[in-house]
Motif scaffolding. Structure first.
Motif, mmCIF file in Angstrom:
data_model
loop_
_atom_site.group_PDB
_atom_site.id
_atom_site.type_symbol
_atom_site.label_atom_id
_atom_site.label_comp_id
_atom_site.label_asym_id
_atom_site.label_seq_id
_atom_site.Cartn_x
_atom_site.Cartn_y
_atom_site.Cartn_z
ATOM 1 N N LEU A 12 -20.210 43.599 17.626
ATOM 2 C CA LEU A 12 -19.595 43.265 16.334
ATOM 3 C C LEU A 12 -18.933 41.890 16.366
ATOM 4 O O LEU A 12 -19.067 41.099 15.427
ATOM 5 N N ILE A 13 -18.221 41.593 17.444
ATOM 6 C CA ILE A 13 -17.568 40.281 17.575
ATOM 7 C C ILE A 13 -18.616 39.166 17.581
ATOM 8 O O ILE A 13 -18.464 38.130 16.927
ATOM 9 N N GLY A 14 -19.713 39.393 18.316
ATOM 10 C CA GLY A 14 -20.790 38.403 18.358
ATOM 11 C C GLY A 14 -21.405 38.159 16.998
ATOM 12 O O GLY A 14 -21.672 37.020 16.607
ATOM 13 N N LEU A 15 -21.618 39.246 16.241
ATOM 14 C CA LEU A 15 -22.188 39.115 14.894
ATOM 15 C C LEU A 15 -21.246 38.375 13.954
ATOM 16 O O LEU A 15 -21.670 37.529 13.155
ATOM 17 N N ILE A 16 -19.952 38.683 14.052
ATOM 18 C CA ILE A 16 -18.958 38.017 13.196
ATOM 19 C C ILE A 16 -18.922 36.518 13.469
ATOM 20 O O ILE A 16 -18.860 35.700 12.551
ATOM 21 N N LEU A 17 -18.982 36.155 14.751
ATOM 22 C CA LEU A 17 -18.950 34.737 15.114
ATOM 23 C C LEU A 17 -20.221 34.006 14.699
ATOM 24 O O LEU A 17 -20.203 32.795 14.482
ATOM 25 N N CYS A 18 -21.333 34.716 14.581
ATOM 26 C CA CYS A 18 -22.608 34.089 14.206
ATOM 27 C C CYS A 18 -22.774 33.941 12.699
ATOM 28 O O CYS A 18 -23.590 33.141 12.239
ATOM 29 N N ILE A 19 -22.019 34.710 11.919
ATOM 30 C CA ILE A 19 -22.168 34.692 10.456
ATOM 31 C C ILE A 19 -22.061 33.285 9.864
ATOM 32 O O ILE A 19 -22.892 32.890 9.045
ATOM 33 N N PRO A 20 -21.049 32.467 10.256
ATOM 34 C CA PRO A 20 -20.929 31.134 9.644
ATOM 35 C C PRO A 20 -22.132 30.233 9.863
ATOM 36 O O PRO A 20 -22.368 29.314 9.092
ATOM 37 N N SER A 21 -22.898 30.475 10.922
ATOM 38 C CA SER A 21 -24.066 29.633 11.185
ATOM 39 C C SER A 21 -25.218 29.928 10.242
ATOM 40 O O SER A 21 -26.140 29.136 10.104
ATOM 41 N N PHE A 22 -25.173 31.076 9.584
ATOM 42 C CA PHE A 22 -26.277 31.471 8.700
ATOM 43 C C PHE A 22 -25.865 31.539 7.235
ATOM 44 O O PHE A 22 -26.683 31.785 6.366
ATOM 45 N N THR A 23 -24.582 31.353 6.956
ATOM 46 C CA THR A 23 -24.095 31.414 5.575
ATOM 47 C C THR A 23 -23.257 30.193 5.276
ATOM 48 O O THR A 23 -23.019 29.346 6.130
ATOM 49 N N ASP A 24 -22.767 30.107 4.051
ATOM 50 C CA ASP A 24 -21.888 29.015 3.641
ATOM 51 C C ASP A 24 -20.429 29.448 3.652
ATOM 52 O O ASP A 24 -19.605 28.928 2.896
ATOM 53 N N ALA A 25 -20.092 30.428 4.489
ATOM 54 C CA ALA A 25 -18.713 30.915 4.536
ATOM 55 C C ALA A 25 -17.773 29.784 4.924
ATOM 56 O O ALA A 25 -18.017 29.073 5.883
ATOM 57 N N THR A 26 -16.710 29.611 4.177
ATOM 58 C CA THR A 26 -15.785 28.508 4.422
ATOM 59 C C THR A 26 -14.595 28.906 5.276
ATOM 60 O O THR A 26 -13.871 28.056 5.757
ATOM 61 N N PHE A 27 -14.380 30.221 5.446
ATOM 62 C CA PHE A 27 -13.215 30.637 6.226
ATOM 63 C C PHE A 27 -13.497 30.636 7.722
ATOM 64 O O PHE A 27 -12.630 30.909 8.527
#
Length: 200
Positions: A16-31
């Motif tokens: 889960l931690i790995g997936l959370i850290l990878c999310i910004p690389s595939f989306t435009d999440a600004t946080f």
């Protein structure tokens, strides 16, 4: 059984931690801050440039020659055969009575190696001054390249000095041939600073 549950829990939490850290690389999440890929991973432009530091020395000697001519004209000091050869200003003093006045002026020229044989003069730069001029030329070239790349709008360009007179430019994210061509043109474009004496 407890060991199996503990291992499963650790595996799930780590995933889960790995997936959370990878999310910004595939989306435009600004946080989250996106993981920035280097030149070796995302590709880009790598250039090694050489700075012609000898031209900086020549420009300095041209400025000295202009300053000398201006001073002599303003103070009615007659000189002859003023020329620049092998990064040295050479000239002859016509009026020997003006020698003290001329040498007073030459002493004010910092970083200059002045040699004279009766009325024949040779002016060059000291080794220390030559080093300062070369280092300034390189730092000015680096600053110029960085300013041009800022206009290009590239994120995080790397411009660093290498060796005595080299500059390495790395531009991650340059993908198309048109972008690469434009970047090369901006970087390689010659910039010159002309020096001249301004009268009072």
């Amino acid at each position: 059984m407890k060991k199996t549950n503990s291992r499963l829990l650790i595996f799930v939490v780590t995933t889960l931690i790995g997936l959370i850290l990878c999310i910004p690389s595939f989306t435009d999440a600004t946080f989250f801050s996106k993981i920035k890929l280097g030149l070796d991973l995302q590709g880009g432009l790598h250039m090694t440039l050489g700075v012609k530091t000898d031209e900086a020395i020549s420009a300095r000697m041209k400025a000295v020659a202009l300053s000398l001519k201006y001073y002599c004209d303003k103070n009615d000091i007659l000189i002859d055969n003023l020329k620049i050869e092998q990064d040295k200003v050479l000239f002859s003093l016509v009026d020997k009575d003006a020698k003290p006045k001329l040498e007073e002026f030459l002493k004010k020229e910092s970083g200059m190696d002045v040699k004279s044989n009766t009325l024949e003069y040779s002016i060059g730069v000291t080794p220390g001054e030559a080093k300062i001029i070369r280092e300034f030329a390189i730092s000015q070239a680096i600053e110029t390249i960085r300013n041009r790349l800022d206009l290009f709008g590239l994120a995080e360009p790397s411009v660093t000095k290498v060796g005595e007179d080299g500059i390495v430019v790395e531009l991650p994210g340059v993908k198309s041939q048109a972008e690469e061509l434009r970047a090369r043109e901006l970087i390689a474009k010659t910039a010159k600073l002309e020096l001249s004496v301004v009268s009072d």
